[in-house]
Design a protein around this motif. Structure first.
Motif, PDB file in Angstrom:
ATOM      1  N   ARG B   8       2.592   5.180   5.450  1.00  0.00           N
ATOM      2  CA  ARG B   8       2.974   3.788   5.420  1.00  0.00           C
ATOM      3  C   ARG B   8       4.083   3.497   6.427  1.00  0.00           C
ATOM      4  NH1 ARG B   8       1.793   2.132  -0.144  1.00  0.00           N
ATOM      5  NH2 ARG B   8       1.455   4.357  -0.340  1.00  0.00           N
ATOM      6  N   ARG B 144      12.166   7.929  -4.222  1.00  0.00           N
ATOM      7  CA  ARG B 144      11.425   6.811  -3.605  1.00  0.00           C
ATOM      8  C   ARG B 144      11.937   6.551  -2.182  1.00  0.00           C
ATOM      9  NH1 ARG B 144      12.183   4.766  -9.205  1.00  0.00           N
ATOM     10  NH2 ARG B 144      10.120   5.021 -10.175  1.00  0.00           N
ATOM     11  N   GLN B 474      10.935  -2.109  -1.162  1.00  0.00           N
ATOM     12  CA  GLN B 474       9.634  -2.037  -0.496  1.00  0.00           C
ATOM     13  C   GLN B 474       8.763  -0.908  -1.007  1.00  0.00           C
ATOM     14  OE1 GLN B 474      10.373  -1.457   3.626  1.00  0.00           O
ATOM     15  NE2 GLN B 474      12.008  -2.976   3.624  1.00  0.00           N
ATOM     16  N   TYR B 475       9.323  -0.077  -1.850  1.00  0.00           N
ATOM     17  CA  TYR B 475       8.593   1.116  -2.281  1.00  0.00           C
ATOM     18  C   TYR B 475       7.354   0.755  -3.088  1.00  0.00           C
ATOM     19  CZ  TYR B 475       7.500   5.476  -4.694  1.00  0.00           C
ATOM     20  OH  TYR B 475       6.856   6.583  -5.186  1.00  0.00           O
ATOM     21  N   GLU B 476       6.259   1.432  -2.762  1.00  0.00           N
ATOM     22  CA  GLU B 476       5.056   1.337  -3.578  1.00  0.00           C
ATOM     23  C   GLU B 476       4.635   2.756  -3.942  1.00  0.00           C
ATOM     24  OE1 GLU B 476       1.912  -1.000  -1.672  1.00  0.00           O
ATOM     25  OE2 GLU B 476       3.508  -2.029  -0.571  1.00  0.00           O
ATOM     26  N   GLU B 477       4.386   2.988  -5.197  1.00  0.00           N
ATOM     27  CA  GLU B 477       4.067   4.349  -5.624  1.00  0.00           C
ATOM     28  C   GLU B 477       2.712   4.770  -5.056  1.00  0.00           C
ATOM     29  OE1 GLU B 477       5.360   5.393  -9.539  1.00  0.00           O
ATOM     30  OE2 GLU B 477       3.706   6.794  -9.809  1.00  0.00           O
TER      31      GLU B 477
END
Lengths: 504, 504
Positions: B8, B144, B474-477
């Motif tokens: 990402r 994260r 902004q973190y998405e797992e």
């Protein structure tokens, strides 16, 4: 009057600073370019000089270029590669700069570097009063710190403008303070012929000689910036000619900010820097073959979002090391700098300056301009930054102390004595060496966190404030022969009466 | 389940971070030792191993050494130089570590380095709440950030202890979080056999294989510290053996603080480090010839006034570069670290870390432990230091981007177009390149001073706080196969029911 006195150690200081002296660098410089790449940038620089040329605004400088065989038309000087090669032959690979106390003489060239203090900012700053116009009294305090910090080898040309003094005679008071408050070498001002000649005259008096005699014992460095791209203005040309005539050293330094005054690519900015530096260097040799001169590398980049200049960037470090290679390629000593665009003496100021230092010193610099004190992209001289930079420079000197691998240092007996699971605190090997084994910091605090908190949780910026004040208290003005002192005072008085230097 | 997903980029971020990937280092490492000096320290290390030997507290490790021909008496293992040389022959010069998303696989060796996040501290710290015991929730936030920062290649073994979890099963929750929250490789814990085997089991599940199958696709790095001087304790020996048995990578790292657990001279500390590292490295090859292993250099010095450990000193940088030479001499990949003893994210934290980084990366390190986040000599993981270090690492990567000297980059047409006295802001050459020409900072602020003041005069430490909070949003797992997720959860539940790992 050149009695050799031992450089003072800071008596009563809470830190034991190493003695004054340039440490030889024992490691090879970092090569960021291949040999072919160096040759390609060198060729590009020569091509720029022969095809596009340098616009020279000063009549005398153009005439000098013409006298050496350059093509001059429409104010532009073009040099062919063979002429450049021929004129470079007289550049000295190294030279000595003479201080009024010979214990502070410095060498430019070889594997040694001259670390200077910041020169030229408009403003002064400290933690207590923030940024402001400077005055003469605090400029003198700054010079006192430059004298007392052994790691600074040379004063860098007046730390900031003393705005309480008239602009046309200010340079005379600065020179007088540089000579009186320092025993170290100092840099002259080169903006126009009058200021330059005043510096030469006063430096000669300090060394007990004449302006003509100073050529045999060069004392001064002057910085000449080209107006990038490819232009040399009148005041800079006058300064260059006057300094070279008197055999004083010049650092020819194009101000090639990639993306603004130079191409956005490092290779392009370096090619342009090379062309401009070559033109200035050969002009010094036309004026006086054998005049001491340095190749100045100052290529940095702008922030492409805002146009702001950036310093101590990765591009700056690469450009510094590439510039060192280009300077070695043509056999000219190399000048670089310690720079940052930070607004406070914070983490950014430290990491940008240290990036610049590794670029400069591992790029083989022989003269480190603005070595200590530079803030705000060069607009401000900071008292706390002076201390931060002195620490960084002392760390680099300790890094440049070679690892001793002799039998005593290899310590096999001590390892046998301590044995598996033992410790070395009390071994004879440790006791004999511990006092000087490691860099003793000026600014770093190594307390554990609870102890640090208990002592007030003082960060590096605040500690730097305490350090410079403590150092300033230890300053003792070095003795200056009363006859020399009087001669200097008379000169300053006469030149002030004459109106000083014309304003540019 | 190893679907290759593109790493990402930070969507919506205020800074454009370069894509994930190890940048090849184009420059030769710095040699601080001559070839003769390297050979002398190598010989001294071998002499220490044959004459003094390593005290090995673990029965199984002693038996393994004995099986390979070492002399074992009174708990001490002695190896002769020929044995060491023979056993080193199977060390792989480079290897790959496998992530659950193969886009994040990393190479250890050659001219690439793996930058890790901090591993192992007792405490966590940020500007808002100061230093404190950590908990699981904020440990997950830290992970994260490690995932989102592209310049961090590998998680470093749990950023800090989550003290709200029981000590005997805490490692299981950490492993579960490392696998679930990250797609990158991560480091295992090696304190005792049980913790080590749990890490191997769970890493195997994440890669869809078995603990035995993991040997063909090594995923983990474990750090083994000797108890300097010259001692290997039971938990570390157990961890080493379990990891090597399963073909997982080990960084054998003596903790040789010169003046305390090692001689006060750098050569002596390096000779002892070399002996201890050699012993650990050969043990991995006795366990499993060809097991991936690194030579760990961690030699630093103590403050001789207080006995406090110091990090990021000039001695540290020299020792790191000397260690790189010793590792290359024996053909083993080299591990170094990014370290500081500073108590705040201030100038000292920046200059000590950057000194350590230049030592490590220009010393040829292949694994940079504690690459981002280390504070207080390793006792604390700091959220703001994570951001500072990410900036420093991105700057080093930009420094490692080679200068392009092709015709387009040399920019002769652009220089002709701008002409003497012109500028490059609007040239076609600039417009085509400006967006990616230079390092775009994460933390640095290049506003001029009045603008900076107008925006509140925010220093780097405070800006770092804003940056990590913005990034965290902004973190998405990353997606994890539900079957794998269930398998991991079942394993953790079972091992918790069994009581986890014995307390050491």
């Amino acid at each position: 009057m050149s009695t050799r006195r031992r450089p003072r150690t800071s008596r009563g200081a809470s830190f034991a600073q190493p003695a004054f002296g340039q440490r030889p660098r024992p490691y090879a410089p970092v090569d960021v370019l291949s040999t072919d790449q160096v040759a390609a940038i060198h060729s590009a620089g020569l091509e720029i000089l022969s095809r596009i040329g340098l616009r020279v605004l000063d009549d005398r400088a153009r005439a000098l270029f013409r006298s050496a065989g350059a093509k001059v038309s429409d104010g532009t000087v073009r040099l062919d590669p063979a002429q450049v090669g021929e004129l470079l032959k007289t550049v000295p690979p190294s030279f000595t700069l003479h201080a009024r106390n010979p214990a502070y003489d410095v060498t430019v060239g070889g594997n040694r570097c001259v670390y200077t203090s910041v020169g030229g900012p408009a403003y002064v700053m400290d933690n207590d009063r923030g940024r402001r116009d400077g005055n003469y009294a605090e400029m003198c305090d700054y010079l006192r710190l430059v004298q007392i910090l052994n790691v600074i080898h040379q004063e860098g040309g007046g730390p900031f403008e003393p705005m309480d003094l008239p602009a046309n005679t200010r340079h005379l008071d600065i020179y007088r303070a540089q000579i009186g408050l320092l025993e170290k070498t100092w840099q002259g001002q080169t903006l126009g012929r009058a200021r330059t000649l005043d510096g030469i005259a006063m430096a000669a008096m300090a060394l007990g000689t004449t302006p003509e005699g100073l050529a045999d014992r060069p004392a001064l460095v002057g910085v000449i910036n080209t107006n990038s791209p490819l232009q040399l203005d009148i005041p800079m040309a006058e300064g260059l000619i006057a300094m070279a005539e008197h055999g004083q050293a010049l650092a020819i330094t194009p101000f090639t900010l990639a993306g603004a005054m130079a191409p956005v690519t490092l290779a392009g900015a370096l090619a342009q820097q090379h062309a401009e530096a070559l033109a200035g260097i050969v002009l010094t040799q036309i004026v006086r073959p054998g005049a001491p001169v340095l190749y100045g590398g100052f290529t940095s980049n702008v922030d492409m979002r805002s146009g702001s200049p950036a310093f101590g960037t990765p591009e700056y470090a690469k450009a510094a090391q590439a510039s060192g290679q280009l300077a070695r390629h043509i056999g000219v000593p190399f000048r670089s700098s310690n720079v940052t665009a930070a607004n406070e003496v914070d983490a950014q100021a430290a990491y940008e300056s240290q990036m610049a230092l590794w670029g400069a010193l591992m790029g083989g610099a022989h003269l480190l301009e603005h070595g200590a004190g530079w803030l705000h992209g060069g607009l401000t001289a900071s008292f706390e930054k002076l201390i931060l930079d002195a620490e960084l420079l002392m760390m680099m000197d300790a890094y440049f102390t070679p690892i001793d691998t002799g039998p005593g240092a290899m310590a096999l007996d001590a390892i046998l004595e301590a044995g598996p699971g033992g410790h070395f605190f009390g071994t004879a090997h440790t006791m004999a060496r511990y006092e000087t084994a490691f860099h003793a910091p000026l600014l770093s605090n190594w307390d554990n966190y609870p102890t640090w908190l208990e002592k007030g949780g003082i960060d590096a910026r605040t500690r730097a404030n305490t350090v410079w004040k403590a150092l300033l208290e230890q300053y003792e003005e070095p003795v200056l022969d009363p006859a020399v002192s009087e001669e200097l005072d008379d000169y300053v008085a006469r030149r002030k009466a004459e109106g000083g230097a014309p304003m540019n």
